[in-house]
Design a protein around this motif. Structure first.
Motif, PDB file in Angstrom:
ATOM      1  N   ILE A 134      63.858 -19.513  26.887  1.00 28.96           N
ATOM      2  CA  ILE A 134      63.763 -19.708  28.325  1.00 28.96           C
ATOM      3  C   ILE A 134      62.382 -20.243  28.701  1.00 28.96           C
ATOM      4  O   ILE A 134      61.358 -19.664  28.332  1.00 28.96           O
ATOM      5  N   ALA A 135      62.364 -21.355  29.433  1.00 31.91           N
ATOM      6  CA  ALA A 135      61.100 -21.952  29.853  1.00 31.91           C
ATOM      7  C   ALA A 135      60.531 -21.183  31.037  1.00 31.91           C
ATOM      8  O   ALA A 135      61.250 -20.838  31.980  1.00 31.91           O
ATOM      9  N   ILE A 136      59.241 -20.868  30.966  1.00 29.63           N
ATOM     10  CA  ILE A 136      58.537 -20.273  32.101  1.00 29.63           C
ATOM     11  C   ILE A 136      57.226 -21.040  32.283  1.00 29.63           C
ATOM     12  O   ILE A 136      56.901 -21.896  31.460  1.00 29.63           O
ATOM     13  N   THR A 137      56.511 -20.755  33.365  1.00 31.74           N
ATOM     14  CA  THR A 137      55.226 -21.444  33.536  1.00 31.74           C
ATOM     15  C   THR A 137      54.224 -20.856  32.553  1.00 31.74           C
ATOM     16  O   THR A 137      53.835 -21.515  31.591  1.00 31.74           O
ATOM     17  N   THR A 138      53.813 -19.608  32.788  1.00 36.60           N
ATOM     18  CA  THR A 138      52.812 -19.015  31.907  1.00 36.60           C
ATOM     19  C   THR A 138      53.158 -17.564  31.623  1.00 36.60           C
ATOM     20  O   THR A 138      53.941 -16.946  32.339  1.00 36.60           O
ATOM     21  N   VAL A 139      52.545 -17.049  30.577  1.00 37.41           N
ATOM     22  CA  VAL A 139      52.579 -15.611  30.320  1.00 37.41           C
ATOM     23  C   VAL A 139      51.874 -14.934  31.504  1.00 37.41           C
ATOM     24  O   VAL A 139      50.828 -15.393  31.938  1.00 37.41           O
ATOM     25  N   GLY A 140      52.494 -13.874  32.041  1.00 38.12           N
ATOM     26  CA  GLY A 140      51.875 -13.190  33.178  1.00 38.12           C
ATOM     27  C   GLY A 140      52.273 -13.754  34.526  1.00 38.12           C
ATOM     28  O   GLY A 140      51.751 -13.324  35.546  1.00 38.12           O
ATOM     29  N   SER A 141      53.199 -14.737  34.535  1.00 43.64           N
ATOM     30  CA  SER A 141      53.604 -15.350  35.810  1.00 43.64           C
ATOM     31  C   SER A 141      54.726 -14.551  36.459  1.00 43.64           C
ATOM     32  O   SER A 141      55.281 -13.626  35.864  1.00 43.64           O
ATOM     33  N   THR A 142      55.076 -14.935  37.694  1.00 41.80           N
ATOM     34  CA  THR A 142      56.199 -14.283  38.385  1.00 41.80           C
ATOM     35  C   THR A 142      57.493 -14.476  37.581  1.00 41.80           C
ATOM     36  O   THR A 142      58.335 -13.589  37.547  1.00 41.80           O
ATOM     37  N   PHE A 143      57.634 -15.629  36.922  1.00 46.49           N
ATOM     38  CA  PHE A 143      58.846 -15.894  36.121  1.00 46.49           C
ATOM     39  C   PHE A 143      58.962 -14.900  34.959  1.00 46.49           C
ATOM     40  O   PHE A 143      60.038 -14.440  34.616  1.00 46.49           O
ATOM     41  N   HIS A 144      57.811 -14.631  34.347  1.00 47.26           N
ATOM     42  CA  HIS A 144      57.759 -13.663  33.246  1.00 47.26           C
ATOM     43  C   HIS A 144      58.269 -12.300  33.748  1.00 47.26           C
ATOM     44  O   HIS A 144      59.106 -11.658  33.111  1.00 47.26           O
ATOM     45  N   TYR A 145      57.777 -11.873  34.920  1.00 47.32           N
ATOM     46  CA  TYR A 145      58.197 -10.576  35.463  1.00 47.32           C
ATOM     47  C   TYR A 145      59.692 -10.568  35.805  1.00 47.32           C
ATOM     48  O   TYR A 145      60.395  -9.586  35.560  1.00 47.32           O
ATOM     49  N   MET A 146      60.176 -11.688  36.345  1.00 44.93           N
ATOM     50  CA  MET A 146      61.602 -11.751  36.717  1.00 44.93           C
ATOM     51  C   MET A 146      62.496 -11.565  35.492  1.00 44.93           C
ATOM     52  O   MET A 146      63.547 -10.932  35.570  1.00 44.93           O
ATOM     53  N   LEU A 147      62.072 -12.132  34.345  1.00 45.84           N
ATOM     54  CA  LEU A 147      62.841 -11.908  33.115  1.00 45.84           C
ATOM     55  C   LEU A 147      62.718 -10.459  32.674  1.00 45.84           C
ATOM     56  O   LEU A 147      63.675  -9.864  32.170  1.00 45.84           O
ATOM     57  N   GLY A 148      61.545  -9.866  32.919  1.00 42.87           N
ATOM     58  CA  GLY A 148      61.324  -8.465  32.570  1.00 42.87           C
ATOM     59  C   GLY A 148      62.245  -7.533  33.350  1.00 42.87           C
ATOM     60  O   GLY A 148      62.885  -6.652  32.767  1.00 42.87           O
ATOM     61  N   ILE A 149      62.323  -7.734  34.697  1.00 42.32           N
ATOM     62  CA  ILE A 149      63.179  -6.813  35.468  1.00 42.32           C
ATOM     63  C   ILE A 149      64.658  -7.112  35.247  1.00 42.32           C
ATOM     64  O   ILE A 149      65.486  -6.210  35.328  1.00 42.32           O
ATOM     65  N   LEU A 150      64.977  -8.367  34.928  1.00 32.81           N
ATOM     66  CA  LEU A 150      66.381  -8.653  34.584  1.00 32.81           C
ATOM     67  C   LEU A 150      66.760  -7.856  33.342  1.00 32.81           C
ATOM     68  O   LEU A 150      67.847  -7.286  33.258  1.00 32.81           O
ATOM     69  N   GLY A 151      65.827  -7.814  32.377  1.00 31.37           N
ATOM     70  CA  GLY A 151      66.055  -7.019  31.174  1.00 31.37           C
ATOM     71  C   GLY A 151      66.179  -5.538  31.485  1.00 31.37           C
ATOM     72  O   GLY A 151      67.037  -4.842  30.936  1.00 31.37           O
ATOM     73  N   GLN A 152      65.328  -5.041  32.405  1.00 31.32           N
ATOM     74  CA  GLN A 152      65.417  -3.625  32.796  1.00 31.32           C
ATOM     75  C   GLN A 152      66.812  -3.321  33.327  1.00 31.32           C
ATOM     76  O   GLN A 152      67.369  -2.254  33.098  1.00 31.32           O
ATOM     77  N   LYS A 153      67.418  -4.300  34.039  1.00 33.76           N
ATOM     78  CA  LYS A 153      68.739  -4.079  34.624  1.00 33.76           C
ATOM     79  C   LYS A 153      69.835  -4.120  33.548  1.00 33.76           C
ATOM     80  O   LYS A 153      70.760  -3.316  33.582  1.00 33.76           O
ATOM     81  N   TYR A 154      69.719  -5.056  32.603  1.00 38.96           N
ATOM     82  CA  TYR A 154      70.800  -5.238  31.629  1.00 38.96           C
ATOM     83  C   TYR A 154      70.477  -4.646  30.256  1.00 38.96           C
ATOM     84  O   TYR A 154      71.161  -4.942  29.272  1.00 38.96           O
ATOM     85  N   GLY A 155      69.421  -3.868  30.172  1.00 43.45           N
ATOM     86  CA  GLY A 155      69.149  -3.169  28.931  1.00 43.45           C
ATOM     87  C   GLY A 155      68.613  -4.033  27.812  1.00 43.45           C
ATOM     88  O   GLY A 155      68.988  -3.883  26.654  1.00 43.45           O
ATOM     89  N   PHE A 156      67.739  -4.995  28.129  1.00 41.65           N
ATOM     90  CA  PHE A 156      67.008  -5.666  27.053  1.00 41.65           C
ATOM     91  C   PHE A 156      65.555  -5.827  27.504  1.00 41.65           C
ATOM     92  O   PHE A 156      65.224  -5.544  28.663  1.00 41.65           O
ATOM     93  N   THR A 157      64.686  -6.214  26.575  1.00 40.52           N
ATOM     94  CA  THR A 157      63.294  -6.442  26.962  1.00 40.52           C
ATOM     95  C   THR A 157      62.966  -7.911  26.733  1.00 40.52           C
ATOM     96  O   THR A 157      63.759  -8.649  26.132  1.00 40.52           O
ATOM     97  N   VAL A 158      61.789  -8.336  27.211  1.00 44.90           N
ATOM     98  CA  VAL A 158      61.427  -9.744  27.035  1.00 44.90           C
ATOM     99  C   VAL A 158      61.248 -10.092  25.559  1.00 44.90           C
ATOM    100  O   VAL A 158      61.251 -11.266  25.207  1.00 44.90           O
ATOM    101  N   LYS A 159      61.108  -9.069  24.705  1.00 37.80           N
ATOM    102  CA  LYS A 159      60.999  -9.362  23.270  1.00 37.80           C
ATOM    103  C   LYS A 159      62.345  -9.790  22.698  1.00 37.80           C
ATOM    104  O   LYS A 159      62.395 -10.376  21.618  1.00 37.80           O
TER     105      LYS A 159
END
Lengths: 336, 267
Positions: A134-159
């Motif tokens: 998945i393309a994002i702008t930078t590490v630490g960006s809002t996009f990075h966090y959005m993938l993080g909370i999506l993972g929190q919802k569906y049971g995966f992590t950004v790793k």
């Protein structure tokens, strides 16, 4: 002739005298519609009514705004929240005082977009992003966090997925169109553009999946300590504008379709001029803004916790210490 | 008749000396140490916020941390590979084109305006195109560095060939040396100092461009590390990354000095 001169002098005095009495302050903003309330407050004279002469300093990336507040180049800042912001806050450089835009159910702002190939191969809903590139702008960006909370919802992590940082949106779009990634998280206008080009499909919206506090208004702690009345007046004017913005753009009918609220076209014109975009483009990407600038405080806490778990923000940072909730009443989700 | 001139000879103060390149190793070290001490001092005394200028001790700690957890080695490995391959590609192609332009007037007539037109293009502005052409893997990073290195190498090479003394070539021709031998024994060694001077510039360009190259989806690399530290406002890590880059520059410079001494022994 004499009458004309009297009128001119009178007009100049009328303009100059109150201006001279006004207190000077400044705010760092991006030329984006999410900063709409600030442009509205300036254009409609809400700041002037509070006796504030606000200088709008335009920045080009969210990163620069809190840095400018930290260095004292501007008094206030309003922009999206990144890990970099929290690192500045952890060093006592900025304090969050009110909300900007947020991802809210039913309001398209940040999209998960799948490439045509990935969509054909079964990437059809946000939960499918697990394991993808998945393309994002930078590490630490809002996009990075959005993938993080999506993972929190569906049971995966950004790793569990591969984030491909490409620094800015044009490079993200290039990698997306070149088929180098399976998907990207993109702002609504960019997402609609790649869909129109036939390069991808929107598979979901962050607002529907994981509502969160995308942006905030902040200032330097020494502003609150030394010029508290300016902060109070600034926020009063800001809230007048957020209420007007909310009424004009965020109204929905029973089916959830956008309804034009009062002063819709006038405010749209103000934002279009400030962002130098066509009104019809602006109208497509107007984010949700709380009418009173109230923050989703529980999400701010979650953001800090997420960045700490990613090792990008100091573990010692207490989210309560970087918020000043005294200027706006009724913030939501304040932890007991 | 006795020589009376000796009597009028006056002792003269020695006016020579100075302007000599004597070695003062300790002076550079002392200046460096003083700079670091002042830097650490203003930070310790609270004259400058550690956010705006982290003290050397914090930079050292950040560097120590990434060295200890092994990520520094990964970053260095990734970046050195990109710099090595990219620089080599750009240099080989640049020397070939530069040589052609140096000895063939037709190649020069075509090449000079082309180089003038293409050299000033900022490689960073081309990154989205490089992504479309070469993808986001290693090839686009090699290409970014290679393109940056190519043009200065071309310019250095053909100017160096230009500067080979004509009379040496004429002499070889009058001795009826074959064309190949003139190239190998006169033009190439004669141009070598200029080409090597070009290497010094292109090695630095490669170091600068590795940061740009690693803007393209790089997980590891000194450039990626510096960019991430900047985005996260971790200023101590940012300076640690910059320090590694300048140490790399110093290392490459030393290596080139050695190569120069070896290759230019004929002088």
């Amino acid at each position: 002739m004499k009458f004309v001169w009297t009128a001119v002098v009178g007009a100049v005095l009328a303009w100059a005298l109150p201006a001279a009495a006004q207190e000077k302050t400044s705010i760092g903003v991006l030329a984006l519609s999410s900063s709409g309330p600030v442009y509205i407050a300036k254009a409609k004279g809400y700041f002037a009514r509070e006796g504030l002469d606000v200088d709008l300093k335009i920045f080009t990336s969210a990163q620069q705004v809190p840095v400018a507040v930290a260095s004292g180049d501007v008094d206030f800042g309003v922009t999206g929240l990144t890990a970099g912001y929290y690192n500045l806050a952890a060093k006592g450089a900025v304090t969050m005082i009110a909300a900007q835009s947020r991802d809210e159910p039913g309001y398209p702002l940040s999209a998960y977009v799948a490439t045509k190939a990935a969509h054909d191969a079964g990437l059809s809903k946000p939960a499918d992003l697990k394991g993808r590139r998945i393309a994002i702008t930078t590490v630490g960006s809002t996009f990075h966090y959005m993938l993080g909370i999506l993972g929190q919802k569906y049971g995966f992590t950004v790793k569990d997925l591969t984030m491909v940082p490409l620094q800015d949106v044009p490079k993200m779009v290039a990698a997306f169109k070149g088929g180098q990634v399976d998907a990207m998280v993109a702002p609504v206008t960019v997402a609609r553009q790649v869909v129109a080009d036939g390069a991808g499909t929107i598979v979901g919206w962050a607002g529907d999946e994981t509502p969160w506090q995308l942006g905030a208004l902040f200032t330097a702690p020494k502003m609150i300590a030394g010029r508290r009345d300016v902060v109070v007046r600034f926020i009063r004017a800001y809230q007048t504008a957020t209420a007007e913005y909310h009424a004009a753009f965020n109204a929905r009918d029973a089916q959830g379709k956008p309804v034009k609220g009062p002063n819709h076209d006038e405010l749209l014109g103000i934002i279009a001029e400030a962002t130098k975009q066509k009104p019809e483009i602006v109208a497509e990407g107007l984010p949700y803004v709380d009418p009173q600038g109230r923050l989703m405080v529980n999400d701010i806490h979650n953001q800090v916790k997420f960045w700490q778990s990613e090792g990008q923000v100091d573990k010692a940072l207490d989210p309560a210490g970087i918020l000043d909730l005294s200027f706006v009443q009724g913030h939501t989700g304040v932890p007991k | 008749m006795p020589d009376t001139r000796a009597a009028v000879t006056q002792p003269v103060r020695f006016r020579g000396g100075g302007f000599l390149a004597t070695r003062h190793r300790w002076a550079a070290l002392a200046a460096f140490a003083l700079l670091l001490a002042v830097w650490e001092g203003v930070s310790r005394l609270g004259l400058v916020s550690t956010l705006f200028l982290p003290p050397p001790s914090a930079v050292g700690r950040a560097l120590g941390a990434i060295a200890a957890d092994g990520s520094l080695a990964l970053h260095l490995k990734a970046s050195l590979l990109r710099i090595g391959v990219g620089w080599l590609m750009g240099t080989l192609a640049g020397i070939a084109v530069g040589f052609a332009m140096g000895i063939a007037p037709v190649a020069r007539a075509v090449g000079v305006p082309l180089v003038s037109a293409l050299f000033p293009i900022p490689k960073i502005a081309l990154l989205p195109l490089f992504i479309l052409w070469f993808g986001i893997g290693e090839p686009s990073k090699f290409a970014t560095i290679g393109f940056g290195v190519f043009f200065p190498t071309v310019i250095a090479t053909y100017s160096a060939i230009d500067a080979v003394p004509r009379n040496l070539i004429r002499m070889a021709q009058s001795f009826d040396l074959p064309w190949r031998d003139i190239l190998r024994k006169i033009v190439l060694p004669g141009a070598m100092p200029g080409i090597l001077a070009g290497f010094r510039i292109t090695a630095s360009i490669a170091l600068i461009l590795v940061v740009a190259a690693e803007m393209i989806g790089a997980e590891y690399g000194i450039g990626a590390f510096v960019l991430t530290a900047g985005n996260l406002m971790q200023t101590d890590q940012l300076l640690a990354g910059v320090l590694v880059l300048s140490l790399l520059g110093l290392g490459i410079g030393t290596l080139l000095s050695y190569v120069e001494r070896r290759l230019l022994r004929w002088r």
